[in-house]
Design a protein around this motif. Structure first.
Motif, PDB file in Angstrom:
ATOM      1  N   THR A 516       3.770  -1.127   8.026  1.00  0.00           N
ATOM      2  CA  THR A 516       4.139  -2.109   7.016  1.00  0.00           C
ATOM      3  C   THR A 516       5.481  -1.728   6.392  1.00  0.00           C
ATOM      4  O   THR A 516       5.719  -0.561   6.057  1.00  0.00           O
ATOM      5  CB  THR A 516       3.072  -2.179   5.915  1.00  0.00           C
ATOM      6  N   GLY A 517       6.361  -2.739   6.248  1.00  0.00           N
ATOM      7  CA  GLY A 517       7.674  -2.484   5.673  1.00  0.00           C
ATOM      8  C   GLY A 517       8.627  -1.805   6.633  1.00  0.00           C
ATOM      9  O   GLY A 517       9.696  -1.344   6.229  1.00  0.00           O
ATOM     10  N   GLY A 518       8.230  -1.711   7.925  1.00  0.00           N
ATOM     11  CA  GLY A 518       9.103  -1.117   8.923  1.00  0.00           C
ATOM     12  C   GLY A 518       9.154   0.391   8.879  1.00  0.00           C
ATOM     13  O   GLY A 518      10.076   1.007   9.434  1.00  0.00           O
ATOM     14  N   ARG A 519       8.165   1.018   8.252  1.00  0.00           N
ATOM     15  CA  ARG A 519       8.142   2.476   8.188  1.00  0.00           C
ATOM     16  C   ARG A 519       6.712   2.967   8.419  1.00  0.00           C
ATOM     17  O   ARG A 519       5.753   2.211   8.249  1.00  0.00           O
ATOM     18  CB  ARG A 519       8.650   2.964   6.827  1.00  0.00           C
ATOM     19  N   VAL A 520       6.566   4.221   8.789  1.00  0.00           N
ATOM     20  CA  VAL A 520       5.243   4.810   8.964  1.00  0.00           C
ATOM     21  C   VAL A 520       4.653   5.044   7.577  1.00  0.00           C
ATOM     22  O   VAL A 520       5.210   5.786   6.761  1.00  0.00           O
ATOM     23  CB  VAL A 520       5.308   6.132   9.743  1.00  0.00           C
ATOM     24  N   GLN A 521       3.515   4.390   7.314  1.00  0.00           N
ATOM     25  CA  GLN A 521       2.876   4.502   6.012  1.00  0.00           C
ATOM     26  C   GLN A 521       1.669   5.441   6.097  1.00  0.00           C
ATOM     27  O   GLN A 521       0.990   5.495   7.120  1.00  0.00           O
ATOM     28  CB  GLN A 521       2.401   3.130   5.535  1.00  0.00           C
ATOM     29  N   ARG A 522       1.447   6.147   5.027  1.00  0.00           N
ATOM     30  CA  ARG A 522       0.231   6.938   4.851  1.00  0.00           C
ATOM     31  C   ARG A 522      -0.529   6.392   3.657  1.00  0.00           C
ATOM     32  O   ARG A 522       0.059   5.809   2.750  1.00  0.00           O
ATOM     33  CB  ARG A 522       0.558   8.413   4.611  1.00  0.00           C
ATOM     34  N   ILE A 523      -1.825   6.586   3.673  1.00  0.00           N
ATOM     35  CA  ILE A 523      -2.642   6.255   2.505  1.00  0.00           C
ATOM     36  C   ILE A 523      -3.316   7.538   2.021  1.00  0.00           C
ATOM     37  O   ILE A 523      -3.256   8.582   2.689  1.00  0.00           O
ATOM     38  CB  ILE A 523      -3.672   5.144   2.814  1.00  0.00           C
ATOM     39  N   THR A 524      -3.941   7.477   0.850  1.00  0.00           N
ATOM     40  CA  THR A 524      -4.616   8.652   0.318  1.00  0.00           C
ATOM     41  C   THR A 524      -6.045   8.309  -0.062  1.00  0.00           C
ATOM     42  O   THR A 524      -6.386   7.153  -0.321  1.00  0.00           O
ATOM     43  CB  THR A 524      -3.879   9.212  -0.914  1.00  0.00           C
ATOM     44  N   VAL A 525      -6.888   9.333  -0.088  1.00  0.00           N
ATOM     45  CA  VAL A 525      -8.311   9.181  -0.396  1.00  0.00           C
ATOM     46  C   VAL A 525      -8.767  10.383  -1.226  1.00  0.00           C
ATOM     47  O   VAL A 525      -8.102  11.417  -1.261  1.00  0.00           O
ATOM     48  CB  VAL A 525      -9.163   9.084   0.887  1.00  0.00           C
ATOM     49  N   GLU A 526      -9.923  10.229  -1.862  1.00  0.00           N
ATOM     50  CA  GLU A 526     -10.545  11.311  -2.631  1.00  0.00           C
ATOM     51  C   GLU A 526     -11.967  11.499  -2.129  1.00  0.00           C
ATOM     52  O   GLU A 526     -12.720  10.536  -2.038  1.00  0.00           O
ATOM     53  CB  GLU A 526     -10.562  10.969  -4.120  1.00  0.00           C
ATOM     54  N   ASP A 527     -12.348  12.723  -1.811  1.00  0.00           N
ATOM     55  CA  ASP A 527     -13.673  12.954  -1.252  1.00  0.00           C
ATOM     56  C   ASP A 527     -14.703  13.213  -2.351  1.00  0.00           C
ATOM     57  O   ASP A 527     -14.412  13.124  -3.543  1.00  0.00           O
ATOM     58  CB  ASP A 527     -13.646  14.090  -0.220  1.00  0.00           C
ATOM     59  N   SER A 528     -15.923  13.545  -1.929  1.00  0.00           N
ATOM     60  CA  SER A 528     -17.026  13.747  -2.875  1.00  0.00           C
ATOM     61  C   SER A 528     -16.788  14.886  -3.848  1.00  0.00           C
ATOM     62  O   SER A 528     -17.440  14.959  -4.893  1.00  0.00           O
ATOM     63  CB  SER A 528     -18.324  14.053  -2.102  1.00  0.00           C
ATOM     64  N   MET A 529     -15.881  15.784  -3.514  1.00  0.00           N
ATOM     65  CA  MET A 529     -15.655  16.954  -4.356  1.00  0.00           C
ATOM     66  C   MET A 529     -14.276  16.940  -4.991  1.00  0.00           C
ATOM     67  O   MET A 529     -13.695  17.981  -5.280  1.00  0.00           O
ATOM     68  CB  MET A 529     -15.911  18.230  -3.555  1.00  0.00           C
ATOM     69  N   SER A 530     -13.737  15.716  -5.178  1.00  0.00           N
ATOM     70  CA  SER A 530     -12.523  15.466  -5.958  1.00  0.00           C
ATOM     71  C   SER A 530     -11.245  15.947  -5.290  1.00  0.00           C
ATOM     72  O   SER A 530     -10.197  16.013  -5.955  1.00  0.00           O
ATOM     73  CB  SER A 530     -12.637  16.097  -7.364  1.00  0.00           C
ATOM     74  N   ALA A 531     -11.293  16.269  -3.993  1.00  0.00           N
ATOM     75  CA  ALA A 531     -10.080  16.641  -3.273  1.00  0.00           C
ATOM     76  C   ALA A 531      -9.381  15.375  -2.789  1.00  0.00           C
ATOM     77  O   ALA A 531     -10.001  14.503  -2.180  1.00  0.00           O
ATOM     78  CB  ALA A 531     -10.410  17.551  -2.097  1.00  0.00           C
ATOM     79  N   VAL A 532      -8.077  15.283  -3.070  1.00  0.00           N
ATOM     80  CA  VAL A 532      -7.271  14.116  -2.723  1.00  0.00           C
ATOM     81  C   VAL A 532      -6.272  14.523  -1.646  1.00  0.00           C
ATOM     82  O   VAL A 532      -5.593  15.548  -1.767  1.00  0.00           O
ATOM     83  CB  VAL A 532      -6.522  13.578  -3.959  1.00  0.00           C
ATOM     84  N   HIS A 533      -6.190  13.735  -0.586  1.00  0.00           N
ATOM     85  CA  HIS A 533      -5.274  14.059   0.499  1.00  0.00           C
ATOM     86  C   HIS A 533      -4.878  12.793   1.238  1.00  0.00           C
ATOM     87  O   HIS A 533      -5.440  11.717   1.010  1.00  0.00           O
ATOM     88  CB  HIS A 533      -5.917  15.053   1.471  1.00  0.00           C
ATOM     89  N   ALA A 534      -3.907  12.924   2.125  1.00  0.00           N
ATOM     90  CA  ALA A 534      -3.376  11.781   2.865  1.00  0.00           C
ATOM     91  C   ALA A 534      -4.160  11.552   4.149  1.00  0.00           C
ATOM     92  O   ALA A 534      -4.841  12.440   4.673  1.00  0.00           O
ATOM     93  CB  ALA A 534      -1.904  12.006   3.190  1.00  0.00           C
ATOM     94  N   TRP A 569       5.311  -6.627  -6.478  1.00  0.00           N
ATOM     95  CA  TRP A 569       4.338  -6.664  -5.390  1.00  0.00           C
ATOM     96  C   TRP A 569       4.985  -6.436  -4.029  1.00  0.00           C
ATOM     97  O   TRP A 569       4.433  -5.727  -3.179  1.00  0.00           O
ATOM     98  CB  TRP A 569       3.585  -7.996  -5.409  1.00  0.00           C
ATOM     99  N   THR A 570       6.143  -7.041  -3.796  1.00  0.00           N
ATOM    100  CA  THR A 570       6.810  -6.899  -2.491  1.00  0.00           C
ATOM    101  C   THR A 570       7.224  -5.452  -2.247  1.00  0.00           C
ATOM    102  O   THR A 570       7.055  -4.916  -1.139  1.00  0.00           O
ATOM    103  CB  THR A 570       8.034  -7.821  -2.421  1.00  0.00           C
ATOM    104  N   ALA A 571       7.755  -4.807  -3.272  1.00  0.00           N
ATOM    105  CA  ALA A 571       8.150  -3.401  -3.123  1.00  0.00           C
ATOM    106  C   ALA A 571       6.931  -2.522  -2.887  1.00  0.00           C
ATOM    107  O   ALA A 571       6.981  -1.576  -2.075  1.00  0.00           O
ATOM    108  CB  ALA A 571       8.898  -2.944  -4.371  1.00  0.00           C
ATOM    109  N   PHE A 572       5.830  -2.807  -3.564  1.00  0.00           N
ATOM    110  CA  PHE A 572       4.611  -2.036  -3.342  1.00  0.00           C
ATOM    111  C   PHE A 572       4.152  -2.145  -1.889  1.00  0.00           C
ATOM    112  O   PHE A 572       3.737  -1.153  -1.277  1.00  0.00           O
ATOM    113  CB  PHE A 572       3.498  -2.525  -4.272  1.00  0.00           C
ATOM    114  N   ALA A 573       4.179  -3.365  -1.351  1.00  0.00           N
ATOM    115  CA  ALA A 573       3.728  -3.557   0.033  1.00  0.00           C
ATOM    116  C   ALA A 573       4.660  -2.879   1.024  1.00  0.00           C
ATOM    117  O   ALA A 573       4.214  -2.418   2.083  1.00  0.00           O
ATOM    118  CB  ALA A 573       3.627  -5.053   0.337  1.00  0.00           C
ATOM    119  N   GLY A 574       5.939  -2.795   0.697  1.00  0.00           N
ATOM    120  CA  GLY A 574       6.898  -2.235   1.641  1.00  0.00           C
ATOM    121  C   GLY A 574       6.946  -0.730   1.674  1.00  0.00           C
ATOM    122  O   GLY A 574       7.372  -0.135   2.667  1.00  0.00           O
ATOM    123  N   ASP A 575       6.516  -0.084   0.600  1.00  0.00           N
ATOM    124  CA  ASP A 575       6.586   1.383   0.549  1.00  0.00           C
ATOM    125  C   ASP A 575       5.479   1.885  -0.369  1.00  0.00           C
ATOM    126  O   ASP A 575       5.564   1.767  -1.588  1.00  0.00           O
ATOM    127  CB  ASP A 575       7.952   1.831   0.033  1.00  0.00           C
TER     128      ASP A 575
END
Length: 751
Positions: A516-534, A569-575
């Motif tokens: 999305t946005g012409g770049r490789v995007q990563r997302i992040t998550v939080e597990d059951s023990m509050s660790a946040v990672h990509a 909103w557009t900037a959020f979607a792009g990066d």
């Protein structure tokens, strides 16, 4: 379609398994993955699953090891989830042209999802019989039009499943609050809401207080109302590590689940040779809803034994004297009636607790989905406080969550009851006043549509109709909506039981590359023990028209809100880095969020765990007093709990087998004790209807279930959901949390 008669004919019942995993699990996982995805995609997806800079598994929220990771850092069910998402079959306009909605409504949930990945945005216009293709621009414009024309923003509901990323969840709650509502029901309302309610009151933080390393260091792990072998298989590895270092495990559950008997870990030689590791040192076969009585009795016995961390209690808690006085008067006869246990069994469990220096308390939905669930979890906390087991290495509270980012969604603001501090930060960051009035949870959302008070329903993932109780009521409520919007990867029941106008918006899966946005995007998550990672997917998307969850949410928001509040909103979607910058400034505990994610992630702050400080109103941890009640049923009636099969993740049914319980090629079964079969005059294998009974006098019926004689406490039966969800009354909810009581449904059997 698979009819009841066909399933009856194919279904077979064998002996339950006495162990979990092993070579058979490896073979089944890989064979299934190759069949659905092909060799190349199987290697790519499984090789990166749960690895550093890889894909976070969507099958559960169990944390990843922080140090060395196995080459195959996934379980059988994780492989199933990846294969299910990555299958090569697709569902596009040609499929919908050939299948009117009336036809799809006759199909089973398993059949619907099995058809393949959704690849094209689709619309069913009011009065239409089929879904038809629609462009993305027109789909966004249609959703935006409905949202703009609402008489009140509270007529809209924004549901979230636990699959959504932190970035998608953040912009989603921002959309709802910029529109003017806190109607943000989510899947937490259906599972661990009772946990959050209990922990917020007692320790001031609605999350567990342990890390993965704490489980490894514990010398006693209590597993209550949980079946990790099916629902959280990677937890078995943590239990095995603890056992290897001398820990004991106390299992408390009505059913003797294979995963807590013996674990053949396919990642080591012992597991591959079939020797495995015996896990549970003691199993308490408690009756359904007997847990609160059991833990009050355990508190009573620990006090009798003089087990108390007096220094911790004096410095860090309030309410001890009232609680101690209450449990000192526990009635033994009431406890035995509620639990179905022998007093000697409870004494032995108390001995295990008394002799342990580091105790971790784990629990899941076998605890949270009862009327008195919040009170029961408070009893876990009482005993942990008594022994000083919070904020201590190798000890603490460990609610084990299911959906992969359900905890992260809540951290990002997906909650119908937002805290003032979160709303204040949102206001300061975006320059608008968010609504302060609490919104609807999941049950109240159904009631709002049923009663004509809501008209637009948007779902960020999930299968709301199949997940909710009282299925017929829920389905009718959704059909009454003016518009339903489903952001989905696969076809499911919620696309069939949809609004008068209905949109299906196909989204990328977790394993797929997001450009999305012409770049490789990563997302992040939080597990059951509050660790946040990509997390970053690498596979080719199932179709060229798929969009990311973030892109879809921002597209709807831009169409509905335009330049209102000047939110980019557009900037959020792009990066997505732009979103992470805002998360860092809005979400408590997420300071310097982008930098921390780039450095490999971080663990969210947790004052009780980190410093033995408790952000409650009292400024200390709170002992609580709950009246002991023994729930009873009339003669000739049974109590049903719903549960998963081993071939299932939440409402997604991968197949019709339950290897650990001996079921093949069928799901309409009810596990019942031999004593109940004899007393009620039924035969093993007989086919019956299940009829639930509730205060409203309505008979809710689930037809044609085969009785399976099984080792379960007398009076307690079990069957799979979502097939049994029609039996759970919408108004049967846990006190304080509102969680549906899917583990306590009074039923009768009818031929």
């Amino acid at each position: 379609m698979t009819s009841f008669d066909e399933e009856d004919a194919r279904l077979s019942v064998g002996p339950p398994a006495d162990h979990a995993a092993g070579l058979q699990a490896v073979r089944l996982s890989l064979t299934n993955a190759v069949r659905k995805m092909g060799v190349r995609k199987t290697v790519r997806n499984l090789r990166t699953l749960n690895q550093h800079d890889g894909v976070d598994c969507m099958s559960c929220a169990w944390p990843d090891p922080q140090g060395h990771r196995h080459t195959a850092e996934f379980c059988e069910n994780g492989a199933k989830a990846v294969s299910w998402e990555g299958q090569r079959d697709t569902v596009g306009p040609e499929f919908f042209a050939a299948h009117p909605i009336a036809d799809l409504a006759t199909r089973t949930d398993h059949w619907l999802e099995k058809q393949g990945r959704l690849t094209h945005p689709m619309v069913r216009r009011e009065g239409g019989t089929h879904y038809e293709p629609i462009s993305w621009d027109d789909a966004f414009a249609l959703a935006g039009e409905f949202l703009r024309e609402l008489d009140s923003p509270h007529q809209a509901a924004f549901y979230t499943s636990g699959r959504a990323s932190n970035e998608a969840a953040f912009v989603y709650q921002l959309l709802a609050r910029a529109l003017g509502t806190n109607n943000l029901p989510d899947c937490s309302n259906l599972c661990h809401e009772s946990t959050g309610s209990a922990l917020m009151r007692t320790i001031g933080v609605g999350k567990g207080s342990v890390t993965l390393e704490d489980l490894h260091k514990a010398d006693l792990i209590v597993v209550s109302g949980q079946n990790p072998g099916t629902n959280h298989p990677r937890m078995l590895t943590a239990l095995e590590i603890a056992k290897r270092d001398g820990a004991k495990i106390l299992a408390i559950n009505p059913l003797a689940e294979a995963g807590l008997a013996r674990f053949d870990n396919p990642q080591n030689v012992r597991g591959l040779t079939g020797h495995g590791t015996v896990l549970a040192d003691r199993l308490l076969r408690v009756r359904l809803n007997g847990d609160m009585a059991l833990w009050q009795a355990l508190g009573h016995l620990l006090l009798e034994r003089g087990v108390a961390d007096k220094e911790f209690i004096g410095a860090s808690t309030v309410g001890f004297e009232a609680w101690a006085e209450h449990v000192s008067r526990v009635d033994r006869a009431q406890v035995l009636a509620a639990t179905g246990l022998e007093w000697a069994e409870i004494e032995a469990a108390a001995d295990m607790l008394a002799s342990a220096e580091r105790v971790v308390h784990c629990w899941a939905m076998g605890i949270t989905q009862h009327r008195n669930a919040v009170a029961t979890i408070k009893e876990f906390v009482n005993v942990a406080l008594l022994q000083g087991m919070i904020g201590k290495p190798g000890a603490g509270l460990c609610p084990v969550r299911g959906h992969s980012n359900v905890q992260g969604d809540r951290s990002m603001g997906i909650w119908e009851k937002p805290t003032p501090i979160f709303l204040d930060r949102l206001r300061d960051e975006f320059g608008f006043e968010p609504p302060r009035e609490f919104g609807h949870d999941a049950v109240d959302t159904v009631k709002a549509f049923r009663d004509g008070h809501a008209s637009v329903f948007v779902a960020l993932g999930g299968n709301f109709v199949a997940a909710m109780p009282d299925t017929e009521v829920t389905a009718a409520a959704m059909r009454s909506a003016a518009l339903t919007v489903q952001i989905s990867t696969k076809l499911n029941r919620s696309h069939v039981e949809a609004g008068r106008t209905a949109l299906i918006l196909p989204t990328l899966g977790r394993t797929e590359q997001d450009l999305t946005g012409g770049r490789v995007q990563r997302i992040t998550v939080e597990d059951s023990m509050s660790a946040v990672h990509a997390s970053r997917g690498r596979s080719e998307p199932a179709g060229p028209l798929l969009r990311s969850e973030v892109d879809i949410v921002c597209g709807i928001a831009a169409a509905a809100l335009g330049d209102r509040h000047d939110i980019p909103w557009t900037a959020f979607a792009g990066d997505y880095e732009e979103i992470r910058e805002r998360i860092g400034r809005v979400v408590p505990g997420c300071d310097d969020y982008p930098a921390k994610i780039r450095d490999g992630g971080f663990t969210m702050p947790h004052p009780p765990r980190d410093s033995r400080t408790f952000p409650t109103a009292e400024g200390k941890a709170v002992f609580t007093v709950s009246p002991l009640e023994v729930m009873t049923i009339p003669p000739g009636r049974l109590i049903l709990q719903s549960l998963r099969s081993h071939d299932q993740f939440n409402t997604t049914v991968y197949g019709l087998d339950d290897r650990y319980r001996g079921i093949k090629q069928g799901r309409r079964v009810v596990f019942i004790s031999p004593a109940d079969l004899a007393e009620l005059g039924f035969d093993d294998g007989e086919v019956v209807d299940l009829v639930s009974e509730w205060d409203d006098g309505v008979d809710r019926r689930a037809e044609r279930f085969r009785l399976v004689s099984y080792d379960t406490p007398k009076g307690c039966v079990a069957a799979y959901y979502p097939e049994t969800n029609p039996l759970v009354p919408l108004d049967s909810q846990a006190e304080e949390s509102g969680t549906p009581t899917s583990k306590w449904v009074q039923i009768r059997l009818e031929r």
